[in-house]
Design an enzyme around this catalytic site. Sequence first.
Site, PDB file in Angstrom:
ATOM      1  N   ASP A 277       0.826  -1.295   0.162  1.00 23.47           N
ATOM      2  CA  ASP A 277      -0.503  -0.123  -0.128  1.00 23.47           C
ATOM      3  C   ASP A 277       0.886   0.746   0.129  1.00 23.47           C
ATOM      4  O   ASP A 277       0.215   2.343  -0.097  1.00 23.47           O
ATOM      5  CB  ASP A 277      -0.834   0.095   1.334  1.00 23.47           C
ATOM      6  CG  ASP A 277      -1.639  -1.141   0.898  1.00 23.47           C
ATOM      7  OD1 ASP A 277      -2.203  -1.567   0.387  1.00 23.47           O
ATOM      8  OD2 ASP A 277      -2.428  -1.676   2.440  1.00 23.47           O
TER       9      ASP A 277
ATOM     10  N   ARG B 163      -6.824   0.659   1.137  1.00 22.52           N
ATOM     11  CA  ARG B 163      -7.910   1.052   1.964  1.00 22.52           C
ATOM     12  C   ARG B 163      -8.009   2.371   2.404  1.00 22.52           C
ATOM     13  O   ARG B 163      -9.420   2.777   2.187  1.00 22.52           O
ATOM     14  CB  ARG B 163      -7.646  -0.190   3.298  1.00 22.52           C
ATOM     15  CG  ARG B 163      -7.997  -1.592   3.657  1.00 22.52           C
ATOM     16  CD  ARG B 163      -7.890  -1.687   5.322  1.00 22.52           C
ATOM     17  NE  ARG B 163      -6.691  -2.366   5.377  1.00 22.52           N
ATOM     18  CZ  ARG B 163      -6.780  -3.682   5.438  1.00 22.52           C
ATOM     19  NH1 ARG B 163      -7.458  -4.554   5.722  1.00 22.52           N
ATOM     20  NH2 ARG B 163      -5.124  -3.692   6.269  1.00 22.52           N
TER      21      ARG B 163
HETATM   22  O1  F6P Z   1      -1.978  -4.341   3.717  1.00 22.39           O
HETATM   23  C1  F6P Z   1      -2.033  -4.802   2.297  1.00 22.39           C
HETATM   24  C2  F6P Z   1      -2.804  -5.262   1.431  1.00 22.39           C
HETATM   25  O2  F6P Z   1      -2.937  -6.056   0.869  1.00 22.39           O
HETATM   26  C3  F6P Z   1      -4.651  -4.260   1.566  1.00 22.39           C
HETATM   27  O3  F6P Z   1      -4.214  -3.420   0.682  1.00 22.39           O
HETATM   28  C4  F6P Z   1      -5.792  -4.660   1.713  1.00 22.39           C
HETATM   29  O4  F6P Z   1      -6.834  -4.103   2.014  1.00 22.39           O
HETATM   30  C5  F6P Z   1      -5.513  -6.345   2.538  1.00 22.39           C
HETATM   31  O5  F6P Z   1      -3.877  -6.293   2.774  1.00 22.39           O
HETATM   32  C6  F6P Z   1      -5.866  -7.760   2.364  1.00 22.39           C
HETATM   33  O6  F6P Z   1      -5.772  -7.993   3.614  1.00 22.39           O
HETATM   34  P1  F6P Z   1      -5.907  -9.929   3.554  1.00 22.39           P
HETATM   35  O7  F6P Z   1      -5.233  -9.953   2.651  1.00 22.39           O
HETATM   36  O8  F6P Z   1      -5.993 -10.390   5.001  1.00 22.39           O
HETATM   37  O9  F6P Z   1      -7.449  -9.787   2.950  1.00 22.39           O
END
Ligand code: F6P
Length: 342
Positions: free
Chosen positions: A128, A172
């Site tokens: 991010d 996010r």
């Molecule tokens: O923080 C990294 C990230 O890839 C964000 O961009 C995304 O919202 C989140 O993790 C997704 O998380 P998970 O892999 O737990 O679904």
Amino acid sequence: MRVGVLTGGGDCPGLNAVMRAVVRKGVQEYGYDFTGFRDGWRGPLEGETVRLDIPAVRGTLPRGGTILGSSRTNPFKEEDGVRRIKENLAKHEVDALIAIGGEDTLGVAARLTDAYGIPCVGVPKTIDNDLSATDYTFGFNTAVTVATEAIDRLHTTAESHMRVLVVEVMGRHAGWIALHSGLAGGANCILIPEQRFDLDQVCAWVTSRFKASYAPIVVVAEGAMPKDGEMVLKDESTDSFGHVRLSGVGEWLAKQIEARTGKEARTTVLGHIQRGGTPTPFDRWLATRFGLHAIDAVRDGEWGTMVALRGTDIVRVPLAKATEKLKTVDPALYEEAGVFFG
Ligand code: F6P
């Protein structure tokens, strides 16, 4: 000296490259031993370890993911979390910890160092790119490369059918991936969490693009919100750091655009493809340099610091400062991209 290493939060291309550099320099130049902890903070919490020496990191430079595993475990949400971590570090004779992670993992490292005297050094990771105090985090360049390649491919299919293609990327609270890949891929408009969007304006951009006989690509970050709406959630659940699961704004947007402009619209959600696979050369370079400097910070006993990129230099910054607020997209930077909208 025995150094523990862990990787926490969402995985990210370049994690193995950091560990390879940490271990190579630590063993070869300082004679240190290493212990890998499994699955982020779950490892020290439960005493689950992995062998981490030069043979273990050999061949891992181009490998995505993390050989240690990762999780979003928050030790401050676990009973006796700090005491258990201290006991497990003592049991495995670990003198210091290198935590490789984003705001959550590093926030825990900052607190463990400052409030509980556990010697930690941090390495910033996240696709991010939303960590303060560093110009870039590793993993971001790979995510932007993957998203840009997808946008390039979507242009040709969008134009063949004269459809709108909405591309939902991760992000996010920060629209870095959307902004960089949208600019690099020639998007018709880019929607980011930092700036609420006006649906009428988006539809006007889409319509003007069709008038110029091109098919529009709309790049939207998963956390982007319409002027009078809220973030679209995947479900109501939260992780142990209180984050909700996003995704869905792309589908919602395509439906709205179709209904309002009468043009056919489709959505592609890039999701975890942005996080998987081999790191780009830039991310391998950055991750390797972060690793080399992190082990130097351990040698210097600079507890509570994080390595960071400033220009082309790697510097040390206080962990607490790096995690106190998210690095979001500057409005002026977003405005700059506006010349290409519509
Ligand atoms: O923080 C990294 C990230 O890839 C964000 O961009 C995304 O919202 C989140 O993790 C997704 O998380 P998970 O892999 O737990 O679904």
